[in-house]
Write a protein that holds these residues in place. Structure first.
Motif: not given
Length: 117
Positions: A98-107
């Motif tokens: 859902l959040f794609n590139v914005l979720a990479f850093l928290p992951y």
């Protein structure tokens, strides 16, 4: 005539490909930074420098390709983590999708980095 043995040939299996992708986790923060840099370029280029729309769209290809590769790395990493329950895998996969590139850093901060030795 000598023919090579069929067993001697090495073809990558799906588990080998998955392990190769999960070693590329450095791509996750890189994709986020490249996306944010592109976003800043678009804002500055259009609003302040008045660049034509075509010039602003040219650098989208590296950002798109890096994001696509990082998405494959993240989803492969999620699926291959044995410490995750099925519910956690589904939750992280949904967040990444859902959040794609914005979720990479928290992951990368909360899952990938603590797992390093």
């Amino acid at each position: 005539m000598i023919t090579p043995n069929a067993e001697a040939r090495t073809t990558p299996t799906s588990s080998t490909r998955a392990s190769l992708l999960t070693t590329q986790t450095w791509v996750l923060p890189t994709a986020t930074l490249v996306f944010l840099a592109y976003l800043a370029f678009v804002i500055v280029g259009r609003l302040f420098a008045h660049l034509p729309f075509v010039v602003v769209l040219l650098p989208i290809l590296p950002s798109f390709l890096l994001t696509w590769f990082a998405l494959a790395v993240a989803l492969t990493d999620i699926v291959s983590r044995p410490s995750f329950t099925t519910a956690a895998k589904i939750r992280w996969a949904a967040i990444i999708a859902l959040f794609n590139v914005l979720a990479f850093l928290p992951y990368w901060f909360f899952v990938v980095r603590p797992g390093r030795k």
